[in-house]
Design an enzyme around this catalytic site. Structure first.
Site, PDB file in Angstrom:
ATOM      1  CB  SER A 636      -6.228   2.164  -3.281  1.00  0.00           C
ATOM      2  OG  SER A 636      -5.667   1.405  -4.119  1.00  0.00           O
ATOM      3  CG  ASP A 790      -5.766  -5.364  -0.873  1.00  0.00           C
ATOM      4  OD1 ASP A 790      -5.242  -5.316  -2.044  1.00  0.00           O
ATOM      5  OD2 ASP A 790      -5.772  -4.271  -0.364  1.00  0.00           O
ATOM      6  CG  HIS A 820      -7.449  -3.005  -3.340  1.00  0.00           C
ATOM      7  ND1 HIS A 820      -6.614  -2.557  -2.560  1.00  0.00           N
ATOM      8  CD2 HIS A 820      -7.607  -1.872  -4.441  1.00  0.00           C
ATOM      9  CE1 HIS A 820      -6.167  -1.386  -2.895  1.00  0.00           C
ATOM     10  NE2 HIS A 820      -6.827  -1.108  -3.793  1.00  0.00           N
TER      11      HIS A 820
END
Length: 850
Positions: A636, A790, A820
């Site tokens: 991320s 995501d 995610h």
């Protein structure tokens, strides 16, 4: 879920209430005290407040002092139509001035008010009602001093601030319509201590007008003898129990609580000083009528040099005004002293009254026969809140005596030279009203207990309502792996955020702090297969995971940068993931605890990760790592940082070349939040479209005021968008990723003002997808993991294309049913996801292939 949360909160409330019922000092209220049972209720409600504050500190949510300050501040009153109220600074000291709106023919008296709270609590806001009442009823200009509090600002900061503010006001009094010869200084409890100290400090000031009077409301004035009659008689009487008074006082001076017993026994004063102070501090000077309730002369205990050295600074007259020299006492202004029968500090006031009178100082003395510490503060608070007649009578009686000082119209039985202390007949005639006051107060605190129950229920409903609102706005497509588990995780995350927001709104702690705390609470035990050590790389905290199994050759090294939107995440949140990578790939993993936004804005996180990586590469042989086999990795926001660090190091000739970069669902650009994945997955938890943009803005400058413009794409000029369109465009996304409801977004222009706030979005260190081809060509072999559900999916796909177009080898793994953050749930017991384990296995396999 609702039932479990309700049961948890109920059990928590009962647990705290029971624990502190037994652990806190017990109240001892004499049987002759009217409304005795109701005062007990008040005492236990107060103890519950102390208990809850201590509990919140124990679990690390916030400090005990922060909670107690918030509770003491209470709910601020509404606007006052009779007063002009203004916040100012007197020589950098915060003050609030209350000026009556009613016209006057001459100049008014001025009152400088110094609030109580043991130097740690209290504020301008907490004493707002008291100061307003003073100003209205006495037609005076009142200056409430917001002095700095301990422990953030240790002693003698409080005295210095109050002295500075008082001197400033005396010099500029005419600017506020105040007669400089009619300035009075006033305070309650520890505020009265400072009041007496400031009055003494001004005695010999020839450059200032003489104070008109000092008003001391149940003052604390000495640390010599804690076995005076009032300390013995009222040691268990609320609000200020003897043990609580000691604990708060020692905390104020940052002293160890272990000396409490020695202080109680009088072991802290050497014999020569005992003889000196005995003429001022002695039970012999307390009238016999105050010794009838079980007073016993204290026995002598051996002197302790160690305790004396610790307590010696507290014998200064600034802390113990009763110990000032006679020459100072003789120069003091007229005084008003209020004492309460059921207050451990009663005798401090009586002894100071005697000292003043012995030196010819005119003293007006008011003694409340059924008063206790804090009576005045509570009386005016509940009078103003509930508008009951008895509160008005009680407090008006007090103010009336204050005004008689300022008008030089004193009661004859309180004038200087009176040898026998007398209690005003008027005060005695009002005793029944004080009794009624306590009755009404007890009713109020009974209602407070009921309110607490209502609050818990309301709290549950509020959390559930917020969860339902956000839950109804999320969308979990049918293709998501184990959607029920994702729903549960989403509910937990929303509950955490809502509770944090509530705590932020009531002033206990910020939402960000609460969420970070909860995220990092779970700690793992010792790992039998790893050596784990916390270190610092160039002022950056890191945690190193080294396999215990011997290796015939140097290992690969993995620099891991955690995710969390640059706002959340820590070494603890990704502990399980880093351990697994180190064990399964037999690599040395270095997890970097970089600084977080919004406290530390861009480029702080990037710089920390870069500095830690360079330090590791320069000292790599210490950790048994092959210099030619170093990999940067992140998930991320950590994937963003890994890409930025990799680009920065690509052109460094003084360091070995990175072997690879691993980017796990990375966020790599902030130009277009309407790519297909942003549209298709805008409501898929845990990372919504809006949250992705919000986190990017928090990292950039800590300000999300332009969130709407960023989401709609009106934050970047069209010419710049066109320049980057060759790299950031839906056209570069394979057609198979556009079948789930994608609609081309209309290109919007932006204003110069908006662009100026976000123009750093065009910097490659913040948005690595925007780096030039010449730099991209130098990047090492790459592994990119993306998830179908995501919002950041297309960032990874676009970067994959750029790397491949520039001849960089890319291993791409796509989780068709992933979302995610799924790798963090690869091994979360009953909330584990098989797709997360599959993704992690592919990361490990890539590492093993290097």
């Amino acid at each position: 879920m609702e039932l479990l949360l309700a049961i948890f909160l109920a059990v928590l409330t009962v647990f705290v209430a029971i624990a502190f019922y037994y652990e806190h000092p017990k109240a001892e209220i004499p049987h002759g005290f009217s409304q005795r049972r109701k005062l007990y209720i008040f005492h236990y409600v107060l103890n519950f407040g102390f208990g809850m504050a201590k509990f919140l500190e124990k679990i690390g949510i916030t400090s005990e002092i922060c909670v107690l300050r918030t509770l003491m501040d209470g709910i601020p009153p509404l606007k006052d139509k009779h007063l002009f109220i203004k916040d100012l600074s007197f020589e950098k000291v915060q003050v609030r001035i209350y000026q009556p709106k009613i016209s006057t023919t001459g100049q008014r008296r001025g009152i400088v008010y110094l609030h109580g709270g043991v130097g740690q609590f209290g504020s301008i806001r907490a004493y707002e009602r008291t100061c307003r009442y003073f100003a209205r009823k006495s037609n005076s200009v009142v200056v409430s001093v917001g002095y700095r509090l301990a422990p953030e600002h240790p002693y003698p900061t409080q005295f210095e601030d109050c002295l500075t503010a008082t001197i400033h006001f005396m010099r500029t009094a005419q600017d506020y319509g105040v007669d400089r010869s009619r300035i009075i200084i006033c305070g309650d409890s520890s505020g009265a201590t400072v009041t007496a100290s400031v009055a003494q400090a001004l005695v010999n000031r020839r450059d200032l007008p003489k104070l008109r009077a000092q008003i001391l409301i149940y003052p604390f004035l000495q640390v010599v003898d804690f076995n005076l009659p009032s300390y013995q008689q009222n040691e268990g009487f609320p609000i200020l129990l003897k043990e609580r008074a000691f604990a708060l006082g020692l905390k104020y001076f940052n002293k160890d609580l272990s000396v409490m017993e020695a202080l109680l026994n009088g072991c802290h004063i050497p014999e020569d000083l005992q003889l000196k102070y005995r003429k001022w501090v002695s039970p012999d000077y307390i009238p016999d009528e105050f010794k009838t309730r079980g007073y016993k002369p204290s026995t002598t205990h051996p002197f302790s040099e160690e305790v004396y050295a610790l307590i010696k600074p507290m014998l200064d007259p600034v802390i113990s005004p009763l110990l000032a020299e006679d020459s100072t006492i003789a120069g003091l202004p007229e005084a008003f002293i209020l004492t309460c029968e059921f207050d451990v500090l009663r005798d401090d006031g009586l002894l100071y009254k005697k000292r003043l009178e012995d030196h010819g100082i005119k003293v007006t003395w008011c003694h409340l026969q059924e008063g206790f510490h804090g009576t005045i503060f509570l009386a005016v608070f509940y009078y103003l809140m509930l508008k009951t007649t008895c509160y008005a009578t009680c407090y008006a009686m007090f103010v009336e005596k204050v005004l008689k000082i300022t008008d030089n119209n004193l009661m004859t039985n309180k004038e200087s030279g009176s040898n026998k202390p007398k209690i005003s007949g008027k005060v005695k005639s009002k005793t029944f009203q004080i009794t009624l006051l306590l009755s009404r107060m007890a009713v109020v605190y009974t209602l407070l207990v009921l309110f607490l129950a209502v609050f818990v229920a309301g709290f549950i409903l509020l959390v559930m309502g917020a969860i339902n609102f956000d839950f109804s706005n999320s969308e979990i497509p049918p293709g998501v792996n184990q959607p029920v588990k994702l729903r549960i995780i989403h509910v937990i995350l929303i509950s955490r955020a809502v509770v944090g927001k509530i705590l932020e709104n009531i002033g206990i702690c910020s939402q960000v702090s609460f969420v970070r705390y909860v995220q990092g609470r779970k700690t793992l035990g010792v790992d039998p297969k790893l050596f784990i050590k916390d270190l610092w790389f160039e002022k950056v905290p890191v945690r190193i995971y080294q396999p215990k199994v011997p290796s015939a050759s140097p290992r690969r090294g993995v620099m891991f940068f955690h995710g969390g939107g640059w706002v959340f995440g820590s070494l603890e949140t990704h502990e399980k993931l880093c351990r697994s990578i180190a064990r399964e790939s037999e690599s040395v993993v270095v997890s970097v605890g970089y600084r977080l936004a919004p406290e530390h804005k861009y480029p702080a996180a990037y710089e920390d990760c870069l500095n830690a990586t360079i330090h590791f590469m320069k000292n790599i042989e210490r950790y048994g790592v092959d210099p030619a086999n170093v990999i940067v990795c992140g998930d991320s926001a950590g994937g963003n940082l890994a890409a930025a660090v990799s680009q920065t190091l690509a052109g460094r000739s003084d360091l070995p070349r990175l072997r690879a970069q691993i980017l796990i669902y990375p966020g790599l650009q902030a130009l277009d939040f309407n790519l297909p994945s942003y549209q298709q997955n805008r409501g898929v938890p845990p990372l919504f479209q809006e949250r992705a943009a919000f986190y990017m803005l928090q990292y950039l400058n800590g300000n999300a005021s332009n969130l709407e413009e960023v989401l709609e794409g009106s934050h970047i000029p069209i010419d710049i968008k066109l320049n980057y369109r060759k790299w950031v465009s839906p056209d570069n996304i394979p057609q198979k990723f556009k079948v789930r409801g994608y609609k081309p977004h209309v290109v919007l222009d932006c204003t110069t003002e908006v662009y100026e706030t976000v123009k750093r979005f065009c910097e490659p260190n913040l948005c690595p997808l925007l780096a030039e081809d010449a730099l991209i060509q130098q990047l090492p072999e790459s592994f990119i993991l993306t998830c179908e559900y995501d919002v950041l999916r297309d960032d990874g796909l676009l970067y994959k294309k750029r790397l491949e177009d520039n001849g960089v080898r890319v291993t791409w793994y796509h989780l068709d049913d992933g979302f995610h953050g799924i790798l963090n749930s690869f091994n979360s017991d009953w909330l584990s996801f098989s797709s997360g384990k599959r993704g992690l296995d592919n990361v490990v396999n890539f590492l093993k292939s290097l």
